[in-house]
Design a protein around this motif. Sequence first.
Motif, PDB file in Angstrom:
ATOM      1  N   ILE A  71      58.452  47.379  36.981  1.00  0.00           N
ATOM      2  CA  ILE A  71      57.255  47.323  38.228  1.00  0.00           C
ATOM      3  C   ILE A  71      55.969  48.555  38.261  1.00  0.00           C
ATOM      4  O   ILE A  71      56.267  49.719  37.311  1.00  0.00           O
ATOM      5  CB  ILE A  71      58.373  48.587  38.874  1.00  0.00           C
ATOM      6  CG1 ILE A  71      59.774  47.657  40.049  1.00  0.00           C
ATOM      7  CG2 ILE A  71      58.028  49.148  40.488  1.00  0.00           C
ATOM      8  CD1 ILE A  71      60.618  49.381  40.426  1.00  0.00           C
ATOM      9  N   SER A  72      54.867  47.778  38.096  1.00  0.00           N
ATOM     10  CA  SER A  72      53.681  48.327  37.853  1.00  0.00           C
ATOM     11  C   SER A  72      53.014  47.506  38.507  1.00  0.00           C
ATOM     12  O   SER A  72      52.936  46.750  39.249  1.00  0.00           O
ATOM     13  CB  SER A  72      53.622  48.135  36.331  1.00  0.00           C
ATOM     14  OG  SER A  72      53.682  46.504  36.473  1.00  0.00           O
ATOM     15  N   ALA A  73      51.873  48.288  38.573  1.00  0.00           N
ATOM     16  CA  ALA A  73      50.510  47.479  39.344  1.00  0.00           C
ATOM     17  C   ALA A  73      50.229  46.402  38.637  1.00  0.00           C
ATOM     18  O   ALA A  73      50.424  45.986  36.984  1.00  0.00           O
ATOM     19  CB  ALA A  73      49.212  48.665  39.229  1.00  0.00           C
ATOM     20  N   VAL A  74      49.585  45.801  38.899  1.00  0.00           N
ATOM     21  CA  VAL A  74      49.457  44.447  38.586  1.00  0.00           C
ATOM     22  C   VAL A  74      47.948  44.513  37.352  1.00  0.00           C
ATOM     23  O   VAL A  74      46.876  45.057  38.567  1.00  0.00           O
ATOM     24  CB  VAL A  74      48.905  42.995  39.623  1.00  0.00           C
ATOM     25  CG1 VAL A  74      48.648  41.481  38.766  1.00  0.00           C
ATOM     26  CG2 VAL A  74      50.225  42.749  40.605  1.00  0.00           C
ATOM     27  N   THR A  75      48.234  43.952  36.252  1.00  0.00           N
ATOM     28  CA  THR A  75      46.903  44.039  35.349  1.00  0.00           C
ATOM     29  C   THR A  75      45.511  42.651  34.992  1.00  0.00           C
ATOM     30  O   THR A  75      44.506  43.107  34.573  1.00  0.00           O
ATOM     31  CB  THR A  75      46.947  45.102  34.315  1.00  0.00           C
ATOM     32  OG1 THR A  75      47.703  44.238  33.595  1.00  0.00           O
ATOM     33  CG2 THR A  75      47.384  46.607  34.792  1.00  0.00           C
ATOM     34  N   ASN A  76      46.768  41.987  35.259  1.00  0.00           N
ATOM     35  CA  ASN A  76      45.972  40.514  34.796  1.00  0.00           C
ATOM     36  C   ASN A  76      46.009  39.067  35.557  1.00  0.00           C
ATOM     37  O   ASN A  76      46.818  38.576  35.410  1.00  0.00           O
ATOM     38  CB  ASN A  76      46.592  40.223  33.683  1.00  0.00           C
ATOM     39  CG  ASN A  76      45.367  39.232  32.952  1.00  0.00           C
ATOM     40  OD1 ASN A  76      44.722  38.852  33.415  1.00  0.00           O
ATOM     41  ND2 ASN A  76      46.306  38.225  32.392  1.00  0.00           N
ATOM     42  N   PRO A  77      45.705  39.739  36.965  1.00  0.00           N
ATOM     43  CA  PRO A  77      46.199  39.043  38.195  1.00  0.00           C
ATOM     44  C   PRO A  77      46.062  37.311  37.946  1.00  0.00           C
ATOM     45  O   PRO A  77      45.226  36.971  37.923  1.00  0.00           O
ATOM     46  CB  PRO A  77      45.062  39.600  39.168  1.00  0.00           C
ATOM     47  CG  PRO A  77      44.437  40.197  39.236  1.00  0.00           C
ATOM     48  CD  PRO A  77      44.516  40.300  37.849  1.00  0.00           C
ATOM     49  N   ASP A  78      46.989  36.665  39.001  1.00  0.00           N
ATOM     50  CA  ASP A  78      46.672  35.241  39.126  1.00  0.00           C
ATOM     51  C   ASP A  78      45.663  35.004  40.483  1.00  0.00           C
ATOM     52  O   ASP A  78      45.326  33.505  39.733  1.00  0.00           O
ATOM     53  CB  ASP A  78      47.843  33.895  38.897  1.00  0.00           C
ATOM     54  CG  ASP A  78      48.921  34.206  38.420  1.00  0.00           C
ATOM     55  OD1 ASP A  78      48.326  34.104  36.886  1.00  0.00           O
ATOM     56  OD2 ASP A  78      50.094  35.248  38.402  1.00  0.00           O
ATOM     57  N   VAL A  79      45.819  35.463  41.264  1.00  0.00           N
ATOM     58  CA  VAL A  79      44.862  35.824  42.745  1.00  0.00           C
ATOM     59  C   VAL A  79      44.722  37.130  43.046  1.00  0.00           C
ATOM     60  O   VAL A  79      45.280  37.661  42.302  1.00  0.00           O
ATOM     61  CB  VAL A  79      45.493  35.072  43.815  1.00  0.00           C
ATOM     62  CG1 VAL A  79      45.081  34.930  45.150  1.00  0.00           C
ATOM     63  CG2 VAL A  79      46.601  33.751  43.125  1.00  0.00           C
ATOM     64  N   VAL A  80      43.667  37.264  43.471  1.00  0.00           N
ATOM     65  CA  VAL A  80      42.863  37.948  43.311  1.00  0.00           C
ATOM     66  C   VAL A  80      41.980  37.664  44.633  1.00  0.00           C
ATOM     67  O   VAL A  80      41.578  36.977  45.577  1.00  0.00           O
ATOM     68  CB  VAL A  80      41.080  38.680  42.548  1.00  0.00           C
ATOM     69  CG1 VAL A  80      40.285  39.686  43.033  1.00  0.00           C
ATOM     70  CG2 VAL A  80      41.677  38.964  41.783  1.00  0.00           C
ATOM     71  N   LEU A  81      41.709  38.857  45.833  1.00  0.00           N
ATOM     72  CA  LEU A  81      41.991  38.672  47.194  1.00  0.00           C
ATOM     73  C   LEU A  81      41.113  39.822  47.698  1.00  0.00           C
ATOM     74  O   LEU A  81      41.172  40.914  47.186  1.00  0.00           O
ATOM     75  CB  LEU A  81      42.748  38.722  48.145  1.00  0.00           C
ATOM     76  CG  LEU A  81      43.951  37.536  48.126  1.00  0.00           C
ATOM     77  CD1 LEU A  81      45.230  38.092  49.322  1.00  0.00           C
ATOM     78  CD2 LEU A  81      42.749  35.792  48.850  1.00  0.00           C
ATOM     79  N   CYS A 102      42.321  32.348  37.495  1.00  0.00           N
ATOM     80  CA  CYS A 102      42.666  33.339  37.673  1.00  0.00           C
ATOM     81  C   CYS A 102      41.670  32.652  39.056  1.00  0.00           C
ATOM     82  O   CYS A 102      40.962  31.788  38.901  1.00  0.00           O
ATOM     83  CB  CYS A 102      41.858  34.774  38.024  1.00  0.00           C
ATOM     84  SG  CYS A 102      41.860  35.746  38.925  1.00  0.00           S
ATOM     85  N   LYS A 103      41.610  32.806  40.183  1.00  0.00           N
ATOM     86  CA  LYS A 103      41.992  32.082  41.338  1.00  0.00           C
ATOM     87  C   LYS A 103      41.460  33.644  42.690  1.00  0.00           C
ATOM     88  O   LYS A 103      41.336  34.455  42.319  1.00  0.00           O
ATOM     89  CB  LYS A 103      42.549  31.685  42.358  1.00  0.00           C
ATOM     90  CG  LYS A 103      42.452  29.987  41.401  1.00  0.00           C
ATOM     91  CD  LYS A 103      43.740  29.597  42.581  1.00  0.00           C
ATOM     92  CE  LYS A 103      44.472  28.271  41.959  1.00  0.00           C
ATOM     93  NZ  LYS A 103      44.546  27.251  42.861  1.00  0.00           N
TER      94      LYS A 103
END
Length: 195
Positions: A71-81, A102-103
Motif C-alpha cells: 500500500i503506497s503511492a505509485v512511483t513508476n506508473p504504467d499510465v498517467v492521466l 508509459c502511456k
Amino acid sequence: MVIEKTKLPNNEVTFFSRGGQGGITACQLLAEAAFEDGYKDVMSVPQIGAERRGAPIRAFLIISQDDIRTISAVTNPDVVLVFDEAMLKLPPIISAIPKKNCKVIVNAESLNENSGLSKNIELYTFPGTSIAMRLDLTLEGFPLVNVPILGAFSGATNLVSMDSIETVLKNKWKAKAEKNIESIKLAYEKTVRVY
C-alpha cells in the motif's frame, strides 16, 4: 482504436488533476470499473494537500490480477492521466512521468511532438474540455473532465472496458448518467495517439 491489453500483474495509474476537476472521483470510478471487469484486487489512493479549487491534486490507482501486497503511492506508473495540459509545464508533474514504457493521456485538443515529454512513451490526447462543455458537464461553470477521461483511458489502454465504465456510471448516477455515458463514448472515439 484497438490497443492490445497490457499483460502485467499490476497496472499502476497516476492521475494529475486540479482541485474541482474531479480527479479523485475519476480514480474511484475507474477502480470500480476495473473490479467490475474482473480484476482480483483494486486500490485507489488519493493524495490531497491544499484542498482548494485549482490546486494540483494527485491520485493513484493499482489494478491487479493478483492480490496487491503493498500500500503506497505509485512511483513508476504504467499510465498517467493529465486533466489539464497546462500541468505539463509544472516541473513536479514532468519529473513524475516515466521517461519510457508509459502511456500518457492528456486532456488537450492537440499536442505536438514538442510537448516536452519523452519520445519513449506513448502520448495520447482527447478533447475532454470541449466534450464536457458541449454536454454541459460543468460545476459552477468549470468543465468536468473526470468522466470523459475514463473513455480516453479505455481507448488508449484497453485495460478497462467501456461496458464496465458504463455500468459503474449507471450505478452511481442512475437516470442522470446519460450525459456522462455519452461523454465517455465521445472521448473514446476522439482519443488520438500523438506518438
